[in-house]
Design an enzyme around this catalytic site. Structure first.
Site, PDB file in Angstrom:
ATOM      1  N   GLU A 264      64.241  74.130 -18.617  1.00 10.38           N
ATOM      2  CA  GLU A 264      63.187  73.366 -19.470  1.00 10.38           C
ATOM      3  C   GLU A 264      63.997  73.022 -20.481  1.00 10.38           C
ATOM      4  O   GLU A 264      64.814  73.296 -21.357  1.00 10.38           O
ATOM      5  CB  GLU A 264      62.355  74.574 -20.023  1.00 10.38           C
ATOM      6  CG  GLU A 264      61.377  75.114 -19.010  1.00 10.38           C
ATOM      7  CD  GLU A 264      60.212  76.112 -19.608  1.00 10.38           C
ATOM      8  OE1 GLU A 264      59.763  75.837 -21.027  1.00 10.38           O
ATOM      9  OE2 GLU A 264      59.815  76.947 -19.037  1.00 10.38           O
TER      10      GLU A 264
ATOM     11  N   GLU B 269      61.391  83.140 -19.488  1.00  7.71           N
ATOM     12  CA  GLU B 269      61.438  83.683 -20.853  1.00  7.71           C
ATOM     13  C   GLU B 269      61.128  85.008 -21.031  1.00  7.71           C
ATOM     14  O   GLU B 269      60.188  85.567 -21.725  1.00  7.71           O
ATOM     15  CB  GLU B 269      60.446  82.608 -21.658  1.00  7.71           C
ATOM     16  CG  GLU B 269      61.015  80.994 -21.687  1.00  7.71           C
ATOM     17  CD  GLU B 269      60.351  80.168 -22.603  1.00  7.71           C
ATOM     18  OE1 GLU B 269      59.628  80.634 -23.266  1.00  7.71           O
ATOM     19  OE2 GLU B 269      60.856  79.076 -22.902  1.00  7.71           O
TER      20      GLU B 269
HETATM   21  O1  AHR Z   1      56.970  73.966 -20.914  1.00  9.51           O
HETATM   22  C1  AHR Z   1      55.904  74.789 -21.728  1.00  9.51           C
HETATM   23  C2  AHR Z   1      56.161  76.299 -21.797  1.00  9.51           C
HETATM   24  O2  AHR Z   1      57.349  76.367 -22.788  1.00  9.51           O
HETATM   25  C3  AHR Z   1      56.588  76.983 -20.887  1.00  9.51           C
HETATM   26  O3  AHR Z   1      55.607  77.426 -20.122  1.00  9.51           O
HETATM   27  C4  AHR Z   1      57.325  77.934 -21.300  1.00  9.51           C
HETATM   28  O4  AHR Z   1      58.342  78.660 -20.559  1.00  9.51           O
HETATM   29  C5  AHR Z   1      58.183  77.591 -22.598  1.00  9.51           C
HETATM   30  O5  AHR Z   1      58.108  78.142 -23.864  1.00  9.51           O
END
Ligand code: AHR
Length: 520
Positions: A324, A201
């Site tokens: 994710e 991110e």
């Molecule tokens: O999965 C939780 C968080 O969500 C992670 O650390 C981040 O990459 C995302 O914003």
């Protein structure tokens, strides 16, 4: 026939015609071309994610190597190892997430007593004593049988630090400062880690960068990530777009040479609204509908990001890596808001089912993905409470769907009824299919409708099958979940609702159910 009988008959015909035309009696149908598959569903689409966040690592996977109460192997719970082996976890991402861009891997190797403590600034401000580090994670992956996916620190690290990490885990024994240090720390043979995230991110917690700036940073880092094993070519994943930030993907695909980047990431979480995520267990049908709608948005996101990638990479060399995804709700009442602990209901099973169907159907471009997160965090497959461990409805979907791993995706044409709620509607049925090396076909179906059964007629072309069997995951109530008191409330059972006749199958899908069929 009397005039009144004729009028009644005419009215019945008119109502029937109206119903058919307006779709009231519409029949779900699908055509599967069993001899037309071209793309492999990469097993890595079924990947998981373990961050130093809440009780995912400490109190989840890892209970400490001196723990005498909970059976463990070098501190990792044996019950979790067994459950994940059964799931056939193809890859495990670590150590974050946002945590990755604060993590300095050298703090987590060598004698545990000498390791420095830091503060986990993203997740609850708790002390991170670095007792679970590189050796612990990579050895754990070996126990689970999962390929490790290491996320490098770009936000607050250095090029040298990441290059050293690659050398430490992959260098031939005693041939370089890092590989010599590894041997000294107790591991002679390299682990041969080939999947690497270059930051996480980068548009947010990974450094608040602009895409043009990050593209340059990526090029610099990737240059020094040497392929130490000479056999396992590195698979470098660029930190990808937040949901629908299409410009991010466009800039990365344009500005990073494709021989330096094997994957581009994408993150998308499902909930009622980002500002009003709703409870994990106590939700109305309106909130259920909104959450599933948000999960189904993955279809549009994957399609649009893929279209941009196609423009720069028509041969599809670079993978779209959804590293994710999952449901993200309010934390369980009374728990630390920074720990992201939430329960997991049949709604999460629907999210998993429809999302994995989307990934399967986009197997030409989506070649890796990671559900967030494995234990005790967000849409977890495992929850722990001291010595107790339970598996969630999401676990069961991942287990039922693992038959698709590395099988050939079969193209499908689907016509589905709508699941209507208020003035809104969603496609009620979702489906994907694959054929494995033994020519066994698997079809995974989801009916998201909260109250209506859906019957689907599937026309199978290009293959002859003699028998169909199936498994189903559903529950009595839309809010049901497995708890420590009732750990097996929701689990897969034998499904008898599919009838094969010639080249067609009729399947009856109960409301909010996930079904996987096996055809031989
Ligand atoms: O999965 C939780 C968080 O969500 C992670 O650390 C981040 O990459 C995302 O914003």
């Amino acid at each position: 026939m009397t005039t009144s009988k004729k009028m009644k008959k005419g009215l019945a015909v008119a109502i029937f015609t109206f119903a058919v035309v307006t779709g009231l009696f519409a029949q779900n149908s699908a055509t599967i071309n069993a001899d037309a598959g071209k793309h492999i569903i990469n097993k890595h689409v079924y990947g998981h994610f373990a961050e130093h966040l809440g009780a995912c690592i400490y109190g989840g996977f890892y209970v400490g190597d001196t723990n005498k109460i909970i059976p463990n192997t070098n501190g990792v719970r044996n019950d979790i190892i067994d459950a994940l082996k059964k799931l056939k976890v193809p890859n495990l991402r670590w150590p974050g997430g946002c945590f990755a861009d604060t993590y300095h891997w050298k703090d987590g190797v060598g004698p545990k007593a000498n390791r420095p403590s830091i503060v986990n600034r993203w997740w609850g401000g708790v002390t991170e004593d670095n007792s679970f580090g590189t050796h612990d994670f990579l050895n754990m992956c070996e126990l689970i049988g999962a390929t490790p996916y290491l996320a490098g620190n770009v936000g607050s690290g250095t090029v040298q630090e990441l290059a050293d990490w690659v050398e430490y885990v992959n260098g031939k024994p005693n041939t370089s400062p890092m590989s010599t240090w590894r041997v000294k720390n107790g591991r002679t043979e390299p682990w041969g880690v080939n999947i690497w995230g270059v930051g996480n991110e980068a548009w947010g917690c990974g450094g608040n960068m602009k895409p043009e700036y990050y593209a340059n940073v990526f090029r610099q880092y990737a240059t020094y990530m040497t392929d130490w094993t000479n056999s396992d070519k590195l698979f470098r994943v660029a930190s990808g777009a937040n949901v629908d930030d299409y410009n991010w993907t466009e800039v990365l695909m344009r500005d990073i040479p494709h021989h330096m980047m094997e994957g581009v990431a994408l993150h998308h979480y499902a909930n009622v609204k980002w500002t009003e995520k709703g409870s994990a267990t106590n939700y109305t049908e309106a909130q259920y509908f909104a959450t599933i709608k948000s999960a189904l948005r993955m279809e549009e996101l994957v399609t649009r990001h893929s279209t941009i990638m196609d423009k720069y990479d028509p041969r599809k060399r670079v993978a779209l890596v959804v590293d994710e995804w999952g449901g993200w709700y309010e934390v369980e009442p009374g728990t630390n808001p920074g720990f992201l602990y939430q329960q997991n209901t049949i709604r999460d099973a629907m999210i998993a089912g429809v999302t994995l169907n989307i990934f399967n159907n986009h197997s030409d471009r989506v070649r890796m993905a990671n559900l967030a997160q494995t234990v005790n965090v967000l849409q977890a497959v495992i929850l722990t409470n001291k010595e107790k461990m339970i598996t969630t409805p999401t676990y069961h979907v991942m287990e039922m769907y693992n038959v698709h791993q590395d099988a050939t995706m079969l193209p499908i044409q689907l016509t589905t009824n709508d699941y209507v709620f208020g003035a809104e509607k969603l496609p009620a049925v979702s489906v994907s299919a694959s054929k494995n090396a033994a020519a066994v076909t698997h079809i995974s179906l989801v009916n998201i409708d909260a109250s209506k059964e859906q019957t689907i007629s599937i026309d199978l072309r290009g293959a002859k099958y003699n028998a169909v069997t199936g498994r189903i995951l559903t529950s009595k109530k839309l809010q049901d979940f497995n708890s420590f008191d009732e750990p097996n409330k929701i689990q897969p059972t034998v499904f008898n609702g599919a009838k094969l006749s010639g080249t067609s199958i009729q399947v009856k899908l109960p409301p909010f159910s996930v079904v996987v069929l096996t055809l031989k």
